[in-house]
Design an enzyme around this catalytic site. Structure first.
Site, PDB file in Angstrom:
ATOM      1  N   GLN A  43      35.744  89.340   8.547  1.00 42.79           N
ATOM      2  CA  GLN A  43      34.749  90.003   7.454  1.00 42.79           C
ATOM      3  C   GLN A  43      35.983  89.670   6.307  1.00 42.79           C
ATOM      4  O   GLN A  43      35.978  89.425   5.520  1.00 42.79           O
ATOM      5  CB  GLN A  43      34.642  91.264   7.571  1.00 42.79           C
ATOM      6  CG  GLN A  43      34.297  91.869   6.392  1.00 42.79           C
ATOM      7  CD  GLN A  43      33.981  93.421   6.277  1.00 42.79           C
ATOM      8  OE1 GLN A  43      34.697  94.078   6.875  1.00 42.79           O
ATOM      9  NE2 GLN A  43      33.713  93.716   4.677  1.00 42.79           N
ATOM     10  N   GLU A  47      44.304 104.272  -1.234  1.00 37.18           N
ATOM     11  CA  GLU A  47      43.485 105.677  -1.550  1.00 37.18           C
ATOM     12  C   GLU A  47      43.414 106.578  -0.514  1.00 37.18           C
ATOM     13  O   GLU A  47      43.954 107.522  -0.096  1.00 37.18           O
ATOM     14  CB  GLU A  47      41.620 105.153  -1.500  1.00 37.18           C
ATOM     15  CG  GLU A  47      41.533 106.697  -2.130  1.00 37.18           C
ATOM     16  CD  GLU A  47      39.178 106.535  -2.509  1.00 37.18           C
ATOM     17  OE1 GLU A  47      38.959 105.488  -2.170  1.00 37.18           O
ATOM     18  OE2 GLU A  47      39.228 107.577  -2.889  1.00 37.18           O
ATOM     19  N   ASN A  48      43.571 105.723   0.958  1.00 39.67           N
ATOM     20  CA  ASN A  48      42.871 107.089   2.400  1.00 39.67           C
ATOM     21  C   ASN A  48      44.355 107.056   2.512  1.00 39.67           C
ATOM     22  O   ASN A  48      44.233 108.285   2.767  1.00 39.67           O
ATOM     23  CB  ASN A  48      42.562 105.997   3.182  1.00 39.67           C
ATOM     24  CG  ASN A  48      41.156 105.424   2.443  1.00 39.67           C
ATOM     25  OD1 ASN A  48      40.214 105.576   1.938  1.00 39.67           O
ATOM     26  ND2 ASN A  48      40.067 104.702   3.684  1.00 39.67           N
ATOM     27  N   LEU A  62      35.178 107.266   9.448  1.00 38.72           N
ATOM     28  CA  LEU A  62      33.892 106.768   7.782  1.00 38.72           C
ATOM     29  C   LEU A  62      32.570 106.691   8.273  1.00 38.72           C
ATOM     30  O   LEU A  62      32.034 106.069   7.244  1.00 38.72           O
ATOM     31  CB  LEU A  62      34.630 106.561   6.884  1.00 38.72           C
ATOM     32  CG  LEU A  62      36.253 106.696   6.129  1.00 38.72           C
ATOM     33  CD1 LEU A  62      36.052 105.955   5.441  1.00 38.72           C
ATOM     34  CD2 LEU A  62      35.576 108.555   5.641  1.00 38.72           C
ATOM     35  N   ASP A  72      46.344  99.128  16.596  1.00 36.94           N
ATOM     36  CA  ASP A  72      45.429  99.436  16.708  1.00 36.94           C
ATOM     37  C   ASP A  72      44.578  97.985  16.893  1.00 36.94           C
ATOM     38  O   ASP A  72      43.851  97.549  15.902  1.00 36.94           O
ATOM     39  CB  ASP A  72      44.426 100.054  16.643  1.00 36.94           C
ATOM     40  CG  ASP A  72      43.541 100.598  17.911  1.00 36.94           C
ATOM     41  OD1 ASP A  72      44.194 100.912  18.773  1.00 36.94           O
ATOM     42  OD2 ASP A  72      42.152 100.301  17.664  1.00 36.94           O
ATOM     43  N   TRP A 107      38.457 107.412  16.619  1.00 32.61           N
ATOM     44  CA  TRP A 107      37.435 105.850  15.644  1.00 32.61           C
ATOM     45  C   TRP A 107      36.447 105.742  15.411  1.00 32.61           C
ATOM     46  O   TRP A 107      35.796 107.028  14.841  1.00 32.61           O
ATOM     47  CB  TRP A 107      37.822 104.360  16.624  1.00 32.61           C
ATOM     48  CG  TRP A 107      36.432 104.653  17.548  1.00 32.61           C
ATOM     49  CD1 TRP A 107      36.651 105.331  18.680  1.00 32.61           C
ATOM     50  CD2 TRP A 107      35.203 104.482  17.339  1.00 32.61           C
ATOM     51  NE1 TRP A 107      35.149 105.208  19.452  1.00 32.61           N
ATOM     52  CE2 TRP A 107      34.710 104.817  18.910  1.00 32.61           C
ATOM     53  CE3 TRP A 107      34.461 103.736  16.380  1.00 32.61           C
ATOM     54  CZ2 TRP A 107      32.718 104.517  18.734  1.00 32.61           C
ATOM     55  CZ3 TRP A 107      32.796 104.054  17.086  1.00 32.61           C
ATOM     56  CH2 TRP A 107      32.432 103.986  18.171  1.00 32.61           C
ATOM     57  N   TYR A 128      38.545  92.355  20.083  1.00 32.56           N
ATOM     58  CA  TYR A 128      38.222  92.042  18.181  1.00 32.56           C
ATOM     59  C   TYR A 128      37.943  90.710  17.817  1.00 32.56           C
ATOM     60  O   TYR A 128      39.049  89.996  18.559  1.00 32.56           O
ATOM     61  CB  TYR A 128      39.440  92.973  17.985  1.00 32.56           C
ATOM     62  CG  TYR A 128      38.389  94.355  17.823  1.00 32.56           C
ATOM     63  CD1 TYR A 128      37.624  94.707  18.688  1.00 32.56           C
ATOM     64  CD2 TYR A 128      39.402  95.519  17.470  1.00 32.56           C
ATOM     65  CE1 TYR A 128      37.247  96.415  19.290  1.00 32.56           C
ATOM     66  CE2 TYR A 128      39.732  96.829  17.534  1.00 32.56           C
ATOM     67  CZ  TYR A 128      38.672  96.950  18.079  1.00 32.56           C
ATOM     68  OH  TYR A 128      38.665  98.518  18.767  1.00 32.56           O
ATOM     69  N   ARG A 132      30.625  96.098   5.075  1.00 31.96           N
ATOM     70  CA  ARG A 132      30.244  95.709   7.120  1.00 31.96           C
ATOM     71  C   ARG A 132      28.944  95.963   7.791  1.00 31.96           C
ATOM     72  O   ARG A 132      28.879  94.876   8.269  1.00 31.96           O
ATOM     73  CB  ARG A 132      31.165  97.341   7.877  1.00 31.96           C
ATOM     74  CG  ARG A 132      31.095  97.014   9.147  1.00 31.96           C
ATOM     75  CD  ARG A 132      31.635  98.145   9.888  1.00 31.96           C
ATOM     76  NE  ARG A 132      33.687  97.819   9.417  1.00 31.96           N
ATOM     77  CZ  ARG A 132      33.861  98.927  10.157  1.00 31.96           C
ATOM     78  NH1 ARG A 132      33.433  99.480  11.122  1.00 31.96           N
ATOM     79  NH2 ARG A 132      35.510  98.438   9.400  1.00 31.96           N
TER      80      ARG A 132
HETATM   81  P1  NDP Z   1      35.888 103.703   9.424  1.00 28.20           P
HETATM   82  O1  NDP Z   1      34.141 104.400   9.799  1.00 28.20           O
HETATM   83  O2  NDP Z   1      37.229 104.147   8.601  1.00 28.20           O
HETATM   84  O3  NDP Z   1      35.258 102.256   8.474  1.00 28.20           O
HETATM   85  C1  NDP Z   1      36.256 101.612   7.786  1.00 28.20           C
HETATM   86  C2  NDP Z   1      35.339 100.753   6.728  1.00 28.20           C
HETATM   87  O4  NDP Z   1      34.492 101.871   5.928  1.00 28.20           O
HETATM   88  C3  NDP Z   1      35.831  99.907   5.566  1.00 28.20           C
HETATM   89  O5  NDP Z   1      36.214  98.744   6.676  1.00 28.20           O
HETATM   90  C4  NDP Z   1      35.274  98.872   4.676  1.00 28.20           C
HETATM   91  O6  NDP Z   1      34.220  98.761   4.364  1.00 28.20           O
HETATM   92  C5  NDP Z   1      35.011 101.025   4.663  1.00 28.20           C
HETATM   93  N1  NDP Z   1      36.254 101.818   3.614  1.00 28.20           N
HETATM   94  C6  NDP Z   1      37.463 101.721   4.648  1.00 28.20           C
HETATM   95  N2  NDP Z   1      37.773 103.211   3.579  1.00 28.20           N
HETATM   96  C7  NDP Z   1      37.227 103.134   2.397  1.00 28.20           C
HETATM   97  C8  NDP Z   1      37.380 103.767   0.403  1.00 28.20           C
HETATM   98  N3  NDP Z   1      38.128 104.518   0.374  1.00 28.20           N
HETATM   99  N4  NDP Z   1      36.404 103.013  -0.077  1.00 28.20           N
HETATM  100  C9  NDP Z   1      35.548 103.143   0.152  1.00 28.20           C
HETATM  101  N5  NDP Z   1      34.697 102.115   1.306  1.00 28.20           N
HETATM  102  C10 NDP Z   1      36.033 101.678   2.468  1.00 28.20           C
HETATM  103  O7  NDP Z   1      37.258 102.772  10.914  1.00 28.20           O
HETATM  104  P2  NDP Z   1      36.301 102.315  11.438  1.00 28.20           P
HETATM  105  O8  NDP Z   1      35.208 101.773  11.754  1.00 28.20           O
HETATM  106  O9  NDP Z   1      36.748 100.324  10.984  1.00 28.20           O
HETATM  107  O10 NDP Z   1      37.022 102.318  12.703  1.00 28.20           O
HETATM  108  C11 NDP Z   1      38.469 102.462  12.971  1.00 28.20           C
HETATM  109  C12 NDP Z   1      39.436 101.304  13.874  1.00 28.20           C
HETATM  110  O11 NDP Z   1      38.793 102.271  14.896  1.00 28.20           O
HETATM  111  C13 NDP Z   1      38.751 100.266  14.151  1.00 28.20           C
HETATM  112  O12 NDP Z   1      39.743  99.055  12.994  1.00 28.20           O
HETATM  113  C14 NDP Z   1      39.454  99.680  15.584  1.00 28.20           C
HETATM  114  O13 NDP Z   1      41.173  99.711  15.599  1.00 28.20           O
HETATM  115  C15 NDP Z   1      38.813 100.778  16.048  1.00 28.20           C
HETATM  116  N6  NDP Z   1      37.888 101.299  16.336  1.00 28.20           N
HETATM  117  C16 NDP Z   1      37.832 101.865  18.074  1.00 28.20           C
HETATM  118  C17 NDP Z   1      36.203 101.417  18.648  1.00 28.20           C
HETATM  119  C18 NDP Z   1      36.338 102.440  19.926  1.00 28.20           C
HETATM  120  O14 NDP Z   1      35.413 101.904  21.059  1.00 28.20           O
HETATM  121  N7  NDP Z   1      37.264 102.348  20.745  1.00 28.20           N
HETATM  122  C19 NDP Z   1      35.141 101.281  18.283  1.00 28.20           C
HETATM  123  C20 NDP Z   1      35.612 101.030  16.851  1.00 28.20           C
HETATM  124  C21 NDP Z   1      36.258 101.294  15.612  1.00 28.20           C
HETATM  125  P3  NDP Z   1      33.951  98.352   3.696  1.00 28.20           P
HETATM  126  O15 NDP Z   1      34.275  96.935   4.417  1.00 28.20           O
HETATM  127  O16 NDP Z   1      32.124  97.832   4.084  1.00 28.20           O
HETATM  128  O17 NDP Z   1      33.891  98.283   2.435  1.00 28.20           O
END
Ligand code: NDP
Length: 331
Positions: free
Chosen positions: A27, A299-300, A216, A49, A213, A54, A234
Site C-alpha cells: 500500500q 497519534e497512536n 483497530l 513484526d 494483531w 507479507y 486499506r
Molecule cells: P490495525 O487494525 O491497527 O489497522 C491498521 C490500519 O488502520 C492502518 O494501516 C491504517 O489504515 C489505519 N489506522 C491506523 N491508525 C490510524 C489512525 N490513528 N487514524 C486513522 N487510521 C488509522 O492493525 P493491522 O491490521 O495493520 O495489524 C497490525 C499488525 O499485526 C500487522 O502489521 C501485522 O504485523 C500483524 N498481523 C498479524 C496477523 C496474523 O495472522 N498473525 C494478521 C494481521 C496482522 P488506512 O491505510 O486504511 O488508513
C-alpha cells in the site's frame, strides 16, 4: 513507552509494537515505510513484526533495507518473522514444499527471512497458522533446533487453539525441548473470544505471552468508514474485497458509530479509545500497530495517558455498546 515481559519470558517488549502487513511492499512506498519505522523506534517501540507471506516476501525486504540503513544496535530491537503461508514473490504460486510447518519449510523459511531482513537471527519466530498436515511434534523439534543453532531466540504461534498450544508444550516437556513462548491472536473491540476466554487458563499454566494483531480491526475502529467509503484506505486496496465484506457488516458499523459518539463525549479520538481498550487487558503483552501514514502512528503513540481514563464505570458503558461479552465457562 511502557515495556512488559513477553509472557513468562524475560524478554522486555514495548507495549506498542509495529507491523507491516498490507503496507510495506504494497500500500505504501519505501520512503514512507522508512519514516514509519523511524517514528516507531524513536517513540520507544522495540518490536517490528513481519512474516514470510507479507507482500510475497517484499515486506521483509523493505524492513531489512530500513534496518540496515538505520544501523540501530541489533540488541536494541526485536524483529519477527512467521512461517506457514509461504513467500510466493508475488507470483501466486507455491510448490508443495514451500509452505506449512514441516521441518523442511520451517528451516528454509527461517533462512530466507534472515536473508530478506538482513539479520543474523530472528528474535521471534511464529507459526502463522496451525498445520493439520504436519505433526506438532515435528514443528516443535524444528523450532527447538533453530533456537539451539542461534537462528531464533523465541518461538510462538498465531491463531492456534489453546489445545494446540498445550499439545506443543506437552511435546516440549516430553523431550526436554523449548516450547512456545507467545501467541499472536487477533484482538480488538469486535473480536474477543480467544484472548478473553480461550487462553484464560494458559496465561497461568504456561505463562503465554500475546502480541495482538489488528487492534483497530484494519481501521474500521477509527470510525473512518462510518459515513461512506473514504479514499486511500486499506479496504480500498484491490484484492481486499474479502476483508471489506467481512468488516463492513452492518452490525459492526452500528457499534462503531455508537462508540464514536461515546469517544466524542469522552474527548478521546476513536483510534485512541480502541487502542487504550486493548492495552487495558493485562494479558496483552504488546499491541501491534499498523499504519499507512506517519501521522497515524504519531497519534497512536500518544495512547498511554488515555488508559487511566477507562474507569470500571466507563468500561461498563463500552461493554453495553459492544454487546459482545464473551461467554465464560461457569467454573
Ligand atoms: P490495525 O487494525 O491497527 O489497522 C491498521 C490500519 O488502520 C492502518 O494501516 C491504517 O489504515 C489505519 N489506522 C491506523 N491508525 C490510524 C489512525 N490513528 N487514524 C486513522 N487510521 C488509522 O492493525 P493491522 O491490521 O495493520 O495489524 C497490525 C499488525 O499485526 C500487522 O502489521 C501485522 O504485523 C500483524 N498481523 C498479524 C496477523 C496474523 O495472522 N498473525 C494478521 C494481521 C496482522 P488506512 O491505510 O486504511 O488508513
Amino acid at each position: 513507552m511502557e515495556y512488559k515481559r513477553l509472557g513468562k519470558s524475560g524478554l522486555q517488549v514495548s507495549r506498542l509494537s509495529f507491523g507491516s502487513w498490507l503496507t510495506f511492499g504494497k500500500q505504501i512506498g519505501d520512503t514512507t515505510a522508512e519514516d514509519l519505522m523511524k517514528t516507531a523506534y524513536d517513540g520507544g517501540i522495540n518490536f517490528f513484526d513481519n512474516a514470510e507471506a507479507y507482500a510475497g516476501g517484499k515486506s521483509e525486504e523493505v524492513m531489512g533495507e530500513v534496518l540496515q540503513k538505520m544501523g540501530w544496535a541489533r540488541d536494541s530491537y526485536i524483529v519477527s518473522s512467521k512461517v506457514f503461508f509461504g513467500a510466493d514473490g508475488g507470483t501466486g504460486e507455491l510448490a508443495p514444499t514451500q509452505k506449512g510447518l514441516n521441518r523442511k519449510h520451517v528451516v528454509e523459511a527461517c533462512h530466507q527471512a534472515l536473508k530478506r531482513l538482513k539479520v543474523d537471527y530472528l528474535d521471534l519466530y511464529f507459526c502463522h497458522r496451525p498445520d493439520k498436515e504436519t505433526p506438532i511434534e515435528e514443528t516443535v523439534w524444528a523450532m527447538h533446533n533453530l533456537i539451539q543453532q542461534g537462528k531464533v531466540l523465541y518461538w510462538g504461534t498465531s491463531e492456534w487453539s489453546a489445545q494446540e498450544i498445550m499439545e506443543a508444550h506437552m511435546v516440549a516437556r516430553q523431550y526436554n525441548l523449548i516450547g512456545p513462548t507467545m501467541e499472536q491472536p487477533q484482538y480488538n473491540m469486535l473480536v474477543r473470544d480467544k484472548v478473553e476466554v480461550e487462553y484464560r487458563q494458559i496465561y497461568k499454566t504456561v505463562g503465554l505471552g500475546t502480541t495482538i494483531w489488528s487492534p483497530l480491526a484494519s481501521g474500521i475502529l477509527t470510525g473512518k468508514y462510518n459515513d461512506g467509503f473514504p479514499e486511500d484506505t486499506r479496504l480500498g486496496i484491490e484484492g481486499m474485497e474479502w476483508l471489506k465484506d467481512r468488516l463492513l457488516a452492518e452490525e459492526n458499523l452500528k457499534k462503531v458509530k455508537s462508540l464514536t459518539e461515546f469517544s466524542k463525549e469522552l474527548g478521546v479520538s476513536m483510534p485512541l479509545l480502541a487502542l487504550a481498550w486493548c492495552l487495558k487487558n493485562d494479558n496483552v503483552s504488546t499491541v501491534i500497530l499498523g499504519a499507512s501514514k506517519t501521522s497515524q502512528l504519531e497519534e497512536n503513540l500518544t495512547v498511554f495517558d488515555k488508559i487511566p481514563l477507562l474507569t470500571d464505570e466507563l468500561m461498563e458503558k463500552i461493554e453495553a455498546i459492544l454487546d459482545n461479552t464473551p461467554i465464560r465457562p461457569a467454573f
